[in-house]
Motif scaffolding. Structure first.
Motif, PDB file in Angstrom:
ATOM      1  N   PRO A   1     -53.664   6.567 -30.424  1.00  0.00           N
ATOM      2  CA  PRO A   1     -54.318   6.375 -29.118  1.00  0.00           C
ATOM      3  C   PRO A   1     -53.577   5.389 -28.224  1.00  0.00           C
ATOM      4  CG  PRO A   1     -55.945   6.352 -30.893  1.00  0.00           C
ATOM      5  CD  PRO A   1     -54.604   6.338 -31.547  1.00  0.00           C
TER       6      PRO A   1
ATOM      7  N   GLN B   1     -50.733   7.229 -26.557  1.00  0.00           N
ATOM      8  CA  GLN B   1     -51.192   8.204 -25.575  1.00  0.00           C
ATOM      9  C   GLN B   1     -51.525   7.553 -24.235  1.00  0.00           C
ATOM     10  OE1 GLN B   1     -51.242  11.485 -25.945  1.00  0.00           O
ATOM     11  NE2 GLN B   1     -50.578  11.470 -28.078  1.00  0.00           N
ATOM     12  N   ALA B   2     -51.964   6.297 -24.264  1.00  0.00           N
ATOM     13  CA  ALA B   2     -52.333   5.602 -23.025  1.00  0.00           C
ATOM     14  C   ALA B   2     -51.235   4.685 -22.507  1.00  0.00           C
ATOM     15  CB  ALA B   2     -53.611   4.789 -23.260  1.00  0.00           C
TER      16      ALA B   2
ATOM     17  N   CYS C   1     -47.002   1.034 -25.661  1.00  0.00           N
ATOM     18  CA  CYS C   1     -48.199   0.217 -25.452  1.00  0.00           C
ATOM     19  C   CYS C   1     -48.150  -0.350 -24.044  1.00  0.00           C
ATOM     20  CB  CYS C   1     -48.296  -0.895 -26.501  1.00  0.00           C
ATOM     21  SG  CYS C   1     -46.997  -2.138 -26.367  1.00  0.00           S
ATOM     22  N   GLY C   2     -49.173  -1.114 -23.696  1.00  0.00           N
ATOM     23  CA  GLY C   2     -49.230  -1.703 -22.366  1.00  0.00           C
ATOM     24  C   GLY C   2     -48.267  -2.850 -22.145  1.00  0.00           C
TER      25      GLY C   2
END
Length: 335
Positions: free
Chosen positions: A234, A237-238, A281-282
């Motif tokens: 997840p 995906q973001a 990741c962010g």
């Protein structure tokens, strides 16, 4: 069928009647009140009978106290053989024992724990550790650098000319270079091979080990890492971008360099972990501009607007044409 076998199937009468003796032996081995009712008596042989009693001990559901008694030939006294707690047909048993090598899971090892590797481990294959020589860290290696002689080698190299002369009895020409040359030669022969040899090339390639990862070991590790920090997670995906374009990625060496690296971003959830190049990741290094919040698509059915409805229908909205207004001067039929 022999006569002895026929007699052994028939319980001895005196042994069967020795229930009180068997109960007393079971209570002595366990405790009063723990031994339950008498269940059965089974003939184990010629004049040998085992009495079974219920066990009321908590945690031993279905277990039975087994007391074996026997009688000598032509004797009238029944003696006690043994008392033991045995599981019954419906006893609550512990699961089948599994070797520690099969019970061990990732993350179970702690400080001081040792995990010996099997000789035929499919994850490893033979490497190159020298010409018919044991591994450098093996106790069989004659020139292995151990913690015991490492301090002596360091002191020998750090010793001054005066100390060397005193140690050598003042012999000229055997100063720091002469005394430390022996130690340096031992270190070079044991730890650093001569440049240009096969051992030095193998060491530069990272293969001067007794065993290295096999193709199967590489695939198993890659599948495990991709499941934890791969493109299907997840977090990936973001993510705004994959790790392949992130400046915090440290690529691996060898064939794994094409698919994995190590994250060096302390604010990333994968800091210090092996991540797939498709992971993200962010904390991406190029995510300097905050992305705009997504705008929802317009609704298919507008439930916020208002529809106008006329109070009276329009004259020409019906299917029947409206009648024309009558003349006011027309005779209304009154005299």
């Amino acid at each position: 069928m022999s006569a002895a076998t026929t007699r052994s199937r028939t319980p001895d009468r005196l042994c069967v009647e020795a229930v009180d003796l068997a109960r007393a032996a079971a209570e002595e081995a366990a405790a009063p009140g723990v031994v339950g009712e008498h269940v059965s008596a089974v003939a184990d042989g010629d004049r040998v009978v085992t009495h079974f009693f219920e066990c009321k001990e908590p945690g031993y559901r279905g277990w039975r106290w087994a007391v074996t008694v026997a009688r000598a030939s032509r004797a009238k006294v029944v003696t006690l053989d043994e008392t033991v707690l045995l599981p019954g047909p419906d006893a609550l048993l512990a699961p089948e024992w599994v070797p520690w090598s099969e019970r061990l899971r990732p993350g179970d090892m702690g400080p001081g724990d040792l995990l010996p590797t099997e000789a035929e481990d499919l994850r490893l294959e033979p490497g190159y550790s020298g010409e018919d020589a044991p591994p450098p860290n093996s106790v069989l290696a004659a020139d292995a650098v151990t913690p015991q002689n490492l301090a002596e080698l360091v002191e020998a190299e750090d010793a001054g000319p005066e100390e060397d002369l005193a140690a050598e009895g003042g012999a000229p020409g055997r100063g720091a270079a002469g005394a430390s040359g022996v130690g340096s030669g031992a270190v070079e022969a044991g730890a650093v091979p001569a440049r240009g040899t096969i051992a030095s090339v193998a060491e530069e390639l990272g293969m001067r080990r007794a065993r290295v990862l096999s193709r199967y070991g590489l695939h198993v590790a890659a599948d495990r890492w991709d499941e934890a920090y791969g493109a299907k997670t997840p977090m990936a995906q973001a993510a705004p971008a994959p790790c392949v374009s992130c400046g915090f990625l440290l690529p691996l060496a060898g064939s794994l360099r094409q698919a994995f690296g190590v994250c060096a971003n302390e604010f990333s959830p994968a800091d210090g972990h092996v991540v797939s190049l498709a992971y993200g990741c962010g904390g991406h290094s190029e995510a300097a501009i905050m992305p705009k919040p997504p705008r929802p698509a317009p609704p298919v059915l507008d439930s916020m607007g208002a529809d106008t409805f006329p109070l009276r229908p329009a004259p020409d909205s019906g299917s029947v044409p409206a009648a024309e207004p009558e003349d006011e001067s027309e005779d209304l039929g009154h005299s």
